[in-house]
Motif scaffolding. Sequence first.
Motif, PDB file in Angstrom:
ATOM      1  N   VAL A 189      -4.280   3.126   6.754  1.00 34.96           N
ATOM      2  CA  VAL A 189      -3.595   1.838   6.933  1.00 34.96           C
ATOM      3  C   VAL A 189      -4.602   0.699   6.917  1.00 34.96           C
ATOM      4  CG1 VAL A 189      -2.294   0.447   8.581  1.00 34.96           C
ATOM      5  CG2 VAL A 189      -1.589   2.788   8.102  1.00 34.96           C
ATOM      6  N   GLU A 190      -5.734   0.882   7.573  1.00 40.86           N
ATOM      7  CA  GLU A 190      -6.741  -0.167   7.588  1.00 40.86           C
ATOM      8  C   GLU A 190      -7.306  -0.413   6.200  1.00 40.86           C
ATOM      9  OE1 GLU A 190      -7.632  -2.181   9.966  1.00 40.86           O
ATOM     10  OE2 GLU A 190      -6.124  -1.306  11.283  1.00 40.86           O
ATOM     11  N   ILE A 191      -7.520   0.640   5.437  1.00 41.61           N
ATOM     12  CA  ILE A 191      -8.022   0.475   4.066  1.00 41.61           C
ATOM     13  C   ILE A 191      -6.981  -0.243   3.214  1.00 41.61           C
ATOM     14  CG2 ILE A 191      -8.746   1.735   2.003  1.00 41.61           C
ATOM     15  CD1 ILE A 191      -9.896   3.883   3.842  1.00 41.61           C
ATOM     16  N   PHE A 192      -5.694   0.099   3.412  1.00 40.32           N
ATOM     17  CA  PHE A 192      -4.619  -0.573   2.686  1.00 40.32           C
ATOM     18  C   PHE A 192      -4.585  -2.064   3.042  1.00 40.32           C
ATOM     19  CE2 PHE A 192      -0.477   0.824   0.574  1.00 40.32           C
ATOM     20  CZ  PHE A 192      -0.289  -0.415  -0.004  1.00 40.32           C
ATOM     21  N   GLY A 202      -1.416 -12.545   3.367  1.00 40.30           N
ATOM     22  CA  GLY A 202      -1.661 -12.897   4.756  1.00 40.30           C
ATOM     23  C   GLY A 202      -1.632 -11.680   5.668  1.00 40.30           C
ATOM     24  N   ILE A 203      -2.183 -11.867   6.862  1.00 42.72           N
ATOM     25  CA  ILE A 203      -2.265 -10.748   7.807  1.00 42.72           C
ATOM     26  C   ILE A 203      -0.872 -10.339   8.271  1.00 42.72           C
ATOM     27  CG2 ILE A 203      -3.137 -10.047  10.072  1.00 42.72           C
ATOM     28  CD1 ILE A 203      -5.470 -11.932   9.668  1.00 42.72           C
ATOM     29  N   THR A 204      -0.025 -11.327   8.576  1.00 41.76           N
ATOM     30  CA  THR A 204       1.324 -11.011   9.056  1.00 41.76           C
ATOM     31  C   THR A 204       2.137 -10.305   7.990  1.00 41.76           C
ATOM     32  OG1 THR A 204       1.272 -12.949  10.511  1.00 41.76           O
ATOM     33  CG2 THR A 204       3.425 -11.976  10.045  1.00 41.76           C
ATOM     34  N   TYR A 205       2.086 -10.811   6.765  1.00 40.75           N
ATOM     35  CA  TYR A 205       2.847 -10.185   5.680  1.00 40.75           C
ATOM     36  C   TYR A 205       2.355  -8.764   5.438  1.00 40.75           C
ATOM     37  CZ  TYR A 205       5.162  -9.605   1.161  1.00 40.75           C
ATOM     38  OH  TYR A 205       5.944  -9.139   0.138  1.00 40.75           O
ATOM     39  N   SER A 206       1.033  -8.567   5.422  1.00 41.96           N
ATOM     40  CA  SER A 206       0.481  -7.230   5.189  1.00 41.96           C
ATOM     41  C   SER A 206       0.892  -6.268   6.289  1.00 41.96           C
ATOM     42  CB  SER A 206      -1.048  -7.310   5.090  1.00 41.96           C
ATOM     43  OG  SER A 206      -1.449  -8.173   4.052  1.00 41.96           O
ATOM     44  N   THR A 207       0.841  -6.728   7.534  1.00 38.16           N
ATOM     45  CA  THR A 207       1.209  -5.860   8.652  1.00 38.16           C
ATOM     46  C   THR A 207       2.682  -5.474   8.587  1.00 38.16           C
ATOM     47  OG1 THR A 207      -0.480  -6.920  10.019  1.00 38.16           O
ATOM     48  CG2 THR A 207       1.221  -5.654  11.154  1.00 38.16           C
ATOM     49  N   ASN A 208       3.550  -6.453   8.307  1.00 32.26           N
ATOM     50  CA  ASN A 208       4.986  -6.170   8.229  1.00 32.26           C
ATOM     51  C   ASN A 208       5.310  -5.224   7.074  1.00 32.26           C
ATOM     52  OD1 ASN A 208       5.424  -7.856  10.398  1.00 32.26           O
ATOM     53  ND2 ASN A 208       5.897  -9.636   9.124  1.00 32.26           N
ATOM     54  N   ILE A 210       3.226  -3.004   5.501  1.00 30.26           N
ATOM     55  CA  ILE A 210       2.661  -1.655   5.676  1.00 30.26           C
ATOM     56  C   ILE A 210       3.392  -0.897   6.771  1.00 30.26           C
ATOM     57  CG2 ILE A 210       0.535  -0.410   6.277  1.00 30.26           C
ATOM     58  CD1 ILE A 210      -1.029  -2.623   4.933  1.00 30.26           C
ATOM     59  N   SER A 211       3.962  -1.614   7.734  1.00 26.62           N
ATOM     60  CA  SER A 211       4.714  -0.925   8.789  1.00 26.62           C
ATOM     61  C   SER A 211       5.929  -0.193   8.243  1.00 26.62           C
ATOM     62  CB  SER A 211       5.150  -1.930   9.852  1.00 26.62           C
ATOM     63  OG  SER A 211       6.072  -2.876   9.310  1.00 26.62           O
ATOM     64  N   LEU A 213       5.840   1.241   5.141  1.00 24.91           N
ATOM     65  CA  LEU A 213       5.339   2.084   4.050  1.00 24.91           C
ATOM     66  C   LEU A 213       4.797   3.408   4.573  1.00 24.91           C
ATOM     67  CD1 LEU A 213       3.456  -0.479   1.761  1.00 24.91           C
ATOM     68  CD2 LEU A 213       5.545   0.767   1.219  1.00 24.91           C
ATOM     69  N   SER A 214       5.422   3.946   5.615  1.00 24.85           N
ATOM     70  CA  SER A 214       4.904   5.189   6.197  1.00 24.85           C
ATOM     71  C   SER A 214       4.935   6.327   5.190  1.00 24.85           C
ATOM     72  CB  SER A 214       5.720   5.554   7.434  1.00 24.85           C
ATOM     73  OG  SER A 214       7.104   5.665   7.107  1.00 24.85           O
ATOM     74  N   ASP A 215       5.988   6.422   4.384  1.00 24.64           N
ATOM     75  CA  ASP A 215       6.060   7.495   3.387  1.00 24.64           C
ATOM     76  C   ASP A 215       4.978   7.337   2.328  1.00 24.64           C
ATOM     77  OD1 ASP A 215       8.177   8.450   4.753  1.00 24.64           O
ATOM     78  OD2 ASP A 215       9.713   7.821   3.330  1.00 24.64           O
ATOM     79  N   PHE A 216       4.739   6.127   1.888  1.00 26.55           N
ATOM     80  CA  PHE A 216       3.708   5.917   0.876  1.00 26.55           C
ATOM     81  C   PHE A 216       2.318   6.145   1.461  1.00 26.55           C
ATOM     82  CE2 PHE A 216       0.834   3.187  -1.626  1.00 26.55           C
ATOM     83  CZ  PHE A 216       1.059   3.737  -2.878  1.00 26.55           C
ATOM     84  N   ILE A 217       2.094   5.808   2.723  1.00 26.65           N
ATOM     85  CA  ILE A 217       0.805   6.080   3.363  1.00 26.65           C
ATOM     86  C   ILE A 217       0.549   7.576   3.403  1.00 26.65           C
ATOM     87  CG2 ILE A 217      -0.460   5.913   5.533  1.00 26.65           C
ATOM     88  CD1 ILE A 217      -0.320   3.303   3.989  1.00 26.65           C
ATOM     89  N   ASP A 218       1.574   8.363   3.727  1.00 28.57           N
ATOM     90  CA  ASP A 218       1.413   9.821   3.711  1.00 28.57           C
ATOM     91  C   ASP A 218       1.140  10.323   2.303  1.00 28.57           C
ATOM     92  OD1 ASP A 218       1.809   9.848   6.389  1.00 28.57           O
ATOM     93  OD2 ASP A 218       3.902  10.481   6.304  1.00 28.57           O
TER      94      ASP A 218
END
Length: 668
Positions: A189-192, A202-208, A210-211, A213-218
């Motif tokens: 997640v941090e690398i993403f 932006g940080i807020t947009y990226s955080t929202n 990626i939150s 995108l759990s399936d894509f992170i896996d």
Amino acid sequence: MLAGQSQYHQLYSIDILGLRDHRLPSIAPTLHLPSTTNSTYKRTRQLSISSSLNHHQNPQTTSSSPTSDNEENFLRTHNAKSSVLLLRHLSPHQEGNSTPPSAHPESQGKLIPREDKAKLLKMSLIRKRTPQFPGSIYVQCPSGPDFNASLPPLQNLFEEQKGNLVITANDDDDEMLMKALEIRRGVTVEIFKEAMRKGKFGITYSTNLISKLSDFIDFVMIQVASMKQLPEFSTASYNFRARTFIDDSGVVPLIRWLKHNSLSYPQIAKLICMSRGNLNSIRRLAEWLKTIYVRGRYIGVALTRAGGNILECNSQDLDEIVGYLEDNGVRKDWMGYVVSRCPEILSFSMEELKGRVEFYLNMGMDEKDFGTMVFDFPKVLGYFPMEEMNQKVTFLKEFGLNDEEVGKLLAFKPQLMACSIEEKWKPLVKYFYYLGMSRDSMRRILCIKPMIFCVDLETIIVPKVQFLRDIGVQEEAIGNMIAKFPPLLTYSLNKKIRPVVVFLLTKAGVSQRDIGKVIALGPELLGCSIANKLDHNVKYFLSLGISLRKLGEMIADFPILLRYNVDLLRPKYQYLRRTMVRPLQDLIEFPRFFSYSLDERIIPRHRIMVEQRVNFKLRYMLGGTDEEFDQRVQAAVERRQRFESGVTFEEESSDSQTDVGSLTACSS
């Protein structure tokens, strides 16, 4: 987590422990790496791998057993003294053997408590490590020269290792692997997020984003673990492999493109997870939707609601669906609107789509009606199951409608297909029976105003019926009112019905006693505009010299009086007063005078009366058929002739009695 969590668990148990020679399991997913030039891989080969990776892979070479003479050189690193004391305390004391614990991985793993295992695992896998306070046993500064040498090998965190196989003896080892999995997920997640920041997000947009995108992170974690079998990445760290995969996948530019096309971040996240790694299919399908005039935010709606298999469809199949709808009356410039409101159409096979189209065409609906119906309510074609559609058509036929009538009804009001039989139609029919309506009346309501079968009974219809009771409408008249004027139930109670009633009571002279009668006889008044119709008509009648009380009586006698156009009333009034020379009282006594045609009824009959020199009140002059009017005129002419000849009614009666007596004597 993904359904392939067990796959990553096996891959990750190999990746995290640094077992290079172990063969990857057969269940490992196929690696979907984007095409990368050879220069990228040459740059990867030239990348110097940090000493920490070599230490974790070959702990025996970095943690060789030093003798007591060179022990000081071995431990002369960060916090060397405290490290020596702890290692000597934890290691078994044997004469002639002062081997540090790091040289015996088999025994070191058993000496580490469970709590310390989790800490060491986190220290070994986290992406960014911070310097520790003075006195720390383990170095946590990645820039330190012997950072990895200060940590025990990761293999020692598990119970036992034999050769290249990791043997998990109990649930403790599975728990450690799951903790390692969660740590690696956080690293990914941090690398993403770092890649998103490089893409100017932006940080807020990226955080929202990626939150969600759990399936894509896996998926990324599985692919990164699989990359270890490639020679180019056999010695690369996990962080480097994850960064390379995210950059080469093009996911960040795709997110930028989708955001530019008005897709929200929940839609973007859902699409990326639906793609299952095939990110190019998203851009391809979005471009195709633009060719059929899908615009703006509806692109995201169509992509996310069309179904999971829509990204796997090719353009030829989608063009075939669009072409078939165009052949059956749906215009090409309507297609974007139809697909935007009902994207489920795109997920149908041609056989299923043809069956749905023929369902409506078989009810006598032509292509023009079908096309306008789909444009008016696209869900009528692709949203409801076929079984439910057949049940609703069968229910409508119970009112006495045949197939063609049902087809016309659905073409006029396709929203009927969105109504539930059990929740809307059956309670409504039961309530209409309670109001005294027959099935024929319900059929008339369904044909004139089918929207009544779409509104809510408790919140819309029942309050209006109760209001009619409150103003004095008789219970048995309410059902007839609704059957006579069905649009009544579609008007707003507080914005339309109640203001009209208040106007009639206050501005039109209708008494409280007569208001129920007025509404029952003329429910159409509730649909009239107060400003543009009712108020204008009331002012006209008052300008004729009619008092407000008399006007209220006229409305109670003939409520439709206020619905006529003043431009049509004015010539009739002028003819009555100027040509017929009738007083205003005649109009007050018979307000229905304005309901008759001036050219076809009033003028012809008035001419006849003038020619025959007879006179009637307005109700006898205009009421009845032409034959009845002729009989009245003939009787009036005979009475006038007898009057002119001097024969009175008494003489005529005596003469008739004499004639009857003589006829009786003769017969005797």
